[in-house]
Design a protein around this motif. Structure first.
Motif, PDB file in Angstrom:
ATOM      1  N   SER A  34       0.851  -1.204   0.000  1.00 45.59           N
ATOM      2  CA  SER A  34       0.000   0.000   0.000  1.00 45.59           C
ATOM      3  C   SER A  34       0.873   1.236   0.000  1.00 45.59           C
ATOM      4  CB  SER A  34      -0.903   0.016   1.238  1.00 45.59           C
ATOM      5  OG  SER A  34      -0.122   0.140   2.410  1.00 45.59           O
ATOM      6  N   ARG A  35       0.230   2.336  -0.281  1.00 48.61           N
ATOM      7  CA  ARG A  35       0.887   3.643  -0.123  1.00 48.61           C
ATOM      8  C   ARG A  35       0.236   4.315   1.080  1.00 48.61           C
ATOM      9  NH1 ARG A  35       4.124   4.403  -4.556  1.00 48.61           N
ATOM     10  NH2 ARG A  35       3.456   3.422  -6.492  1.00 48.61           N
ATOM     11  N   GLY A  36       0.940   5.274   1.686  1.00 50.64           N
ATOM     12  CA  GLY A  36       0.396   5.975   2.859  1.00 50.64           C
ATOM     13  C   GLY A  36       0.378   5.067   4.078  1.00 50.64           C
ATOM     14  N   THR A  76      12.371  -0.661  -6.502  1.00 50.47           N
ATOM     15  CA  THR A  76      11.686   0.328  -7.327  1.00 50.47           C
ATOM     16  C   THR A  76      11.830  -0.059  -8.784  1.00 50.47           C
ATOM     17  OG1 THR A  76      11.828   2.533  -8.270  1.00 50.47           O
ATOM     18  CG2 THR A  76      13.727   1.806  -7.053  1.00 50.47           C
ATOM     19  N   ILE A  77      10.728  -0.111  -9.462  1.00 53.74           N
ATOM     20  CA  ILE A  77      10.766  -0.437 -10.874  1.00 53.74           C
ATOM     21  C   ILE A  77      11.467   0.689 -11.648  1.00 53.74           C
ATOM     22  CG2 ILE A  77       8.563   0.636 -11.510  1.00 53.74           C
ATOM     23  CD1 ILE A  77       9.578  -2.798 -12.592  1.00 53.74           C
ATOM     24  N   ASP A  78      11.405   1.912 -11.099  1.00 53.48           N
ATOM     25  CA  ASP A  78      11.966   3.069 -11.808  1.00 53.48           C
ATOM     26  C   ASP A  78      13.496   3.126 -11.753  1.00 53.48           C
ATOM     27  OD1 ASP A  78       9.379   3.746 -12.289  1.00 53.48           O
ATOM     28  OD2 ASP A  78       9.312   5.466 -10.940  1.00 53.48           O
ATOM     29  N   ASN A  79      14.123   2.286 -10.934  1.00 50.20           N
ATOM     30  CA  ASN A  79      15.580   2.293 -10.760  1.00 50.20           C
ATOM     31  C   ASN A  79      16.088   3.649 -10.275  1.00 50.20           C
ATOM     32  OD1 ASN A  79      18.105   1.000 -10.844  1.00 50.20           O
ATOM     33  ND2 ASN A  79      18.578   1.865 -12.842  1.00 50.20           N
ATOM     34  N   LEU A 124       6.006   4.101 -20.983  1.00 50.02           N
ATOM     35  CA  LEU A 124       6.604   3.207 -19.988  1.00 50.02           C
ATOM     36  C   LEU A 124       6.678   3.911 -18.635  1.00 50.02           C
ATOM     37  CD1 LEU A 124       9.495   1.700 -22.154  1.00 50.02           C
ATOM     38  CD2 LEU A 124       7.366   0.583 -21.448  1.00 50.02           C
ATOM     39  N   MET A 125       6.878   3.137 -17.585  1.00 49.92           N
ATOM     40  CA  MET A 125       6.945   3.758 -16.252  1.00 49.92           C
ATOM     41  C   MET A 125       8.210   4.583 -16.087  1.00 49.92           C
ATOM     42  SD  MET A 125       5.136   1.443 -13.437  1.00 49.92           S
ATOM     43  CE  MET A 125       3.347   1.544 -13.362  1.00 49.92           C
ATOM     44  N   GLY A 126       8.191   5.435 -15.094  1.00 45.72           N
ATOM     45  CA  GLY A 126       9.315   6.323 -14.822  1.00 45.72           C
ATOM     46  C   GLY A 126       8.763   7.662 -14.393  1.00 45.72           C
ATOM     47  N   ARG A 127       8.475   7.740 -13.093  1.00 46.78           N
ATOM     48  CA  ARG A 127       7.808   8.934 -12.566  1.00 46.78           C
ATOM     49  C   ARG A 127       8.724  10.160 -12.686  1.00 46.78           C
ATOM     50  NH1 ARG A 127       4.011   8.531  -8.055  1.00 46.78           N
ATOM     51  NH2 ARG A 127       5.059   6.669  -7.304  1.00 46.78           N
ATOM     52  N   ASN A 128       9.918  10.035 -12.099  1.00 49.01           N
ATOM     53  CA  ASN A 128      10.872  11.148 -12.141  1.00 49.01           C
ATOM     54  C   ASN A 128      12.160  10.781 -12.863  1.00 49.01           C
ATOM     55  OD1 ASN A 128       9.221  12.830 -10.415  1.00 49.01           O
ATOM     56  ND2 ASN A 128       9.825  11.458  -8.756  1.00 49.01           N
ATOM     57  N   ALA A 167       8.465   8.114 -21.317  1.00 48.70           N
ATOM     58  CA  ALA A 167       8.350   7.765 -19.890  1.00 48.70           C
ATOM     59  C   ALA A 167       7.196   8.564 -19.308  1.00 48.70           C
ATOM     60  CB  ALA A 167       9.647   8.094 -19.170  1.00 48.70           C
ATOM     61  N   GLU A 168       6.459   7.957 -18.389  1.00 49.51           N
ATOM     62  CA  GLU A 168       5.223   8.587 -17.907  1.00 49.51           C
ATOM     63  C   GLU A 168       5.441   9.981 -17.295  1.00 49.51           C
ATOM     64  OE1 GLU A 168       3.570   6.512 -14.527  1.00 49.51           O
ATOM     65  OE2 GLU A 168       5.555   6.046 -13.783  1.00 49.51           O
ATOM     66  N   GLY A 169       6.657  10.240 -16.769  1.00 47.79           N
ATOM     67  CA  GLY A 169       6.897  11.531 -16.122  1.00 47.79           C
ATOM     68  C   GLY A 169       7.388  12.604 -17.083  1.00 47.79           C
ATOM     69  N   THR A 200       2.234   0.052 -19.129  1.00 44.79           N
ATOM     70  CA  THR A 200       2.920   0.451 -17.890  1.00 44.79           C
ATOM     71  C   THR A 200       2.803  -0.588 -16.780  1.00 44.79           C
ATOM     72  OG1 THR A 200       1.030   1.887 -17.518  1.00 44.79           O
ATOM     73  CG2 THR A 200       3.075   2.962 -18.114  1.00 44.79           C
ATOM     74  N   TYR A 201       1.590  -1.026 -16.449  1.00 47.58           N
ATOM     75  CA  TYR A 201       1.447  -1.972 -15.334  1.00 47.58           C
ATOM     76  C   TYR A 201       1.872  -3.385 -15.733  1.00 47.58           C
ATOM     77  CZ  TYR A 201      -0.611   1.797 -12.756  1.00 47.58           C
ATOM     78  OH  TYR A 201      -0.768   2.987 -12.107  1.00 47.58           O
ATOM     79  N   MET A 202       1.841  -3.660 -17.056  1.00 44.78           N
ATOM     80  CA  MET A 202       2.245  -5.007 -17.489  1.00 44.78           C
ATOM     81  C   MET A 202       3.731  -5.264 -17.237  1.00 44.78           C
ATOM     82  SD  MET A 202       0.151  -5.386 -20.987  1.00 44.78           S
ATOM     83  CE  MET A 202       0.977  -6.894 -21.394  1.00 44.78           C
ATOM     84  N   VAL A 203       4.541  -4.201 -17.288  1.00 45.49           N
ATOM     85  CA  VAL A 203       5.978  -4.435 -17.118  1.00 45.49           C
ATOM     86  C   VAL A 203       6.367  -4.624 -15.660  1.00 45.49           C
ATOM     87  CG1 VAL A 203       6.503  -3.111 -19.215  1.00 45.49           C
ATOM     88  CG2 VAL A 203       6.875  -2.054 -16.977  1.00 45.49           C
ATOM     89  N   ARG A 204       5.455  -4.304 -14.738  1.00 41.67           N
ATOM     90  CA  ARG A 204       5.845  -4.475 -13.333  1.00 41.67           C
ATOM     91  C   ARG A 204       5.035  -5.545 -12.604  1.00 41.67           C
ATOM     92  NH1 ARG A 204       3.627   0.708  -9.721  1.00 41.67           N
ATOM     93  NH2 ARG A 204       1.640  -0.305  -9.333  1.00 41.67           N
ATOM     94  N   ALA A 205       3.973  -6.045 -13.230  1.00 41.15           N
ATOM     95  CA  ALA A 205       3.125  -7.016 -12.530  1.00 41.15           C
ATOM     96  C   ALA A 205       3.475  -8.457 -12.905  1.00 41.15           C
ATOM     97  CB  ALA A 205       1.653  -6.728 -12.836  1.00 41.15           C
TER      98      ALA A 205
HETATM   99  O1  LIG Z   1      -0.385   3.392  -9.670  1.00 37.04           O
HETATM  100  P1  LIG Z   1       0.564   3.168  -8.552  1.00 37.04           P
HETATM  101  O2  LIG Z   1       0.508   1.819  -7.976  1.00 37.04           O
HETATM  102  O3  LIG Z   1       0.479   4.238  -7.515  1.00 37.04           O
HETATM  103  O4  LIG Z   1       2.036   3.241  -9.150  1.00 37.04           O
HETATM  104  C1  LIG Z   1       2.466   4.103 -10.141  1.00 37.04           C
HETATM  105  C2  LIG Z   1       3.853   4.568  -9.878  1.00 37.04           C
HETATM  106  O5  LIG Z   1       4.660   3.591  -9.278  1.00 37.04           O
HETATM  107  C3  LIG Z   1       5.891   3.487  -9.954  1.00 37.04           C
HETATM  108  O6  LIG Z   1       5.859   2.296 -10.688  1.00 37.04           O
HETATM  109  C4  LIG Z   1       7.054   3.395  -8.988  1.00 37.04           C
HETATM  110  O7  LIG Z   1       7.170   4.554  -8.269  1.00 37.04           O
HETATM  111  C5  LIG Z   1       5.954   4.708 -10.858  1.00 37.04           C
HETATM  112  O8  LIG Z   1       6.676   4.506 -12.028  1.00 37.04           O
HETATM  113  C6  LIG Z   1       4.518   4.975 -11.117  1.00 37.04           C
HETATM  114  O9  LIG Z   1       4.280   6.339 -11.356  1.00 37.04           O
END
Ligand SMILES: O=P(O)(O)OC[C@H]1O[C@](O)(CO)[C@@H](O)[C@@H]1O
Ligand SMILES: Nc1ncnc2c1ncn2[C@@H]1O[C@H](COP(=O)(O)OP(=O)(O)OP(=O)(O)O)[C@@H](O)[C@H]1O
Ligand SMILES: [Mg+2]
Length: 536
Positions: A211-213, A266-269, A310-314, A366-368, A423-428
């Motif tokens: 979870s987050r939070g 972290t998937i983002d490395n 693809l994923m990569g927030r920052n 990248a998503e960010g 995006t979610y396929m590469v981490r799930a």
């Molecule tokens: O939708 P969720 O689960 O909050 O995760 C999305 C975020 O998590 C990450 O995979 C890792 O921080 C980011 O690339 C992405 O923005």
């Protein structure tokens, strides 16, 4: 506890508070005060030391600019702890290994490219089994928690911690904390045994949930005490490691014999100092499937465009590596490298040019990337997730729209755009073979560190050697792609895309990097650029 000899005279580890030479390192140090020694307790709350300042930094200096950024040890605040011989010495599998135990003086250099006159620089304590341990096997009650977003390999790390504790140290009590940090106080624990975890590495996600939070330090440490937990393994990203750091401080403040260990995920490395985070290779590999699909779709149509998000927030590592691996990508956009759409040198002009040359193209974003452009363009609200991370606007959809709008104005050049969002396929997914092995090493390093009494640290490879890294070193900032470094130049030359940057921006970035490197050298800290991008 291990000692470090930086010259011929062995030097005992010192805390920062009584080392004057450390004044030179002031930017890296915070005021510290060693708490009074207290008796170890597990399973009961202590109030006598509550409110005390805790040790936050342990720096040892040596000859020729040698610096050890050491990690805390239980004996820093519980000096009279008994030790026991490491059970590994009688283990049939390990007893044949020549010099199985790590030399107590071993440290790992953060900078390995040096000059004749360079200072030796920052080092971290080498991970691995020690001759003496601070826990008896049947005394250990360990727990594991996973927090933040998913990542391939989470189940492997869980499995390997459970099996490693049992196989190497005979530890039988391992509790799973369900649903991330809040699971410490809002859920019951589950028993993790060799049997229950035996094939979880073949599944994606985390069997513990995440979870987050929900990070409430007091409630979490209360739960650790109430359940008699004395080894806490915390798997998660930068946010999670910040949480682990405050749990460690609270544990220390209460004088508990509890080792708090972080395993970076972290998937983002985007975790500093370590070479690479687990699951990253798997994600890059999986991203190839999406890029291939985009390529096949785009080359089958006149003026076909395949756009992959693809994923990569920052940090744009997944996009950069997936692009470099694929060779089919014409343009890669990452958060670190600003771009613009319209006008000379802009993205739309480049797309037009590439379509005229090749008849099709593949774009990876990248998503960010481009978040400020989208925000300017759309009425957007500043929304955050439960952990405080900014929720991103969908750059893939926005870019698709912008490209389509542009070419609608050019009736002689109809395009055919296919947007793929994996995006979610590469981490799930489950981790690949090399990530599986990597996860095993991380889990083993974590276990050896905790058994040896180290605490308040994260494990990870630094220049190929596993090390124990203080929490603050990996939470102070996020690792980013350095766009004035060679790896990004390699990418630009492989895609042959413009940098989309003005000369002024490039010059300013170089100056910023030089200034950063100069400060780093002054502090005996390595340059991040060489590490973060694996410069060659
Ligand atoms: O939708 P969720 O689960 O909050 O995760 C999305 C975020 O998590 C990450 O995979 C890792 O921080 C980011 O690339 C992405 O923005
Ligand atoms: N500064 C902080 N102090 C204490 N806890 C924190 C802090 N930042 C985040 N956390 C907690 O850490 C957990 C995970 O944080 P977050 O959601 O940011 O993911 P993460 O660990 O950074 O992983 P990723 O970003 O890779 O998905 C959450 O439960 C959050 O409450
Ligand atoms: Mg994070």
């Amino acid at each position: 506890m291990d000692s470090i000899s930086s010259s011929s005279t062995p030097q005992k580890i010192q805390s920062t508070s009584n080392s004057s030479s450390l004044l030179d390192l002031k930017s890296r140090l915070s005021a510290v005060k060693i708490p009074e020694p207290v008796k170890p307790r597990a399973g009961r709350r202590m109030s006598s030391t509550e409110g005390k300042t805790v040790i936050t930094k342990k720096i040892v200096t040596g000859d020729a600019g040698y610096v050890l950024e050491d990690v805390p040890h239980l004996t820093d605040y519980l000096p009279d702890l008994p030790t026991y011989p490491n059970p590994l010495q009688d283990h049939p599998a390990y007893s044949v290994v020549k010099q199985y135990f790590v030399n107590t003086d071993d440290t790992v250099a953060q900078t390995i490219v040096v000059h004749k006159s360079s200072p030796r620089g920052v080092h971290f304590r080498r991970a691995g089994p020690r001759q003496k341990v601070y826990f008896e096997s049947d005394e250990v009650t360990a727990c594991i928690v996973t927090c933040g977003g998913l990542c391939p390999g989470l189940n492997t790390v869980i499995r390997e911690i459970v099996c490693g504790l049992y196989d190497m140290y005979g530890v039988k009590t391992v509790l799973g904390i369900e649903g991330g940090y809040r699971g410490f106080y809002a859920r019951n624990t589950i028993n993790l045994t060799r049997k229950t975890v035996s094939d979880i590495h073949k599944r994606g996600g985390t069997v513990l949930g995440t979870s987050r939070g929900g990070h409430d330090t007091t409630k979490i440490v209360d739960s650790i005490q109430d359940r008699g937990i004395n080894q806490v393994y915390i798997i998660g990203g930068d946010g999670t490691q910040k949480g682990a750091s405050v749990i460690f401080e609270e544990v220390q403040r209460r004088g508990l014999k509890v080792a708090v260990v972080g395993v970076p995920k972290t998937i983002d490395n985007d975790i500093e100092v370590i070479d690479k985070s687990f699951g990253f290779d798997t994600a890059v590999e999986e991203a190839q499937r999406a890029i291939n699909a985009a390529h096949v779709e785009s080359e089958s149509q006149e003026n076909g465009i395949g756009l992959v998000k693809l994923m990569g927030r920052n940090s744009g590592f997944i996009a950069m590596y997936a692009t470099l691996a694929s060779r089919d990508v014409d343009c890669c956009l990452i958060p670190e490298s600003p771009f613009y759409l319209e006008g000379k040198g802009g993205l739309l002009e480049f797309i037009e040019k590439r379509l005229k040359e090749h008849g099709h193209m593949v774009i990876v974003v990248a998503e960010g990337a481009g978040q400020d452009l989208i925000a300017q363009d759309m009425l957007s609200m500043d929304v955050h997730d439960a952990s405080g991370n900014k929720l991103l606007l969908d750059v893939g959809l926005w870019l698709s729209q912008k490209i389509k709008e542009h070419f609608v104005r050019k009736p002689k050049m109809p395009i055919n755009l296919k947007y793929i969002d994996p995006t979610y396929m590469v981490r799930a997914i489950p981790s690949n073979a090399s990530d599986n092995v990597y996860c095993t090493l991380l889990a083993h390093s974590a276990i050896h560190g905790a058994m040896a009494g180290y605490t308040g640290f994260t494990v990870g490879p630094v220049n190929g050697r596993h090390a124990y890294i203080p929490f603050d070193r990996i939470t102070e900032k996020q690792k980013k792609v350095v766009i004035t470094d060679r790896m990004w130049a390699r990418l630009l030359s492989s895609t042959n895309q413009p940098s989309f940057l003005s000369n002024k921006y490039i010059e300013d970035s170089k100056k910023d990097n030089e200034a950063h490197n100069a400060t780093s050298k002054a502090d005996n800290v390595s340059t991040d650029a060489s590490l973060s991008n694996g410069s060659m």
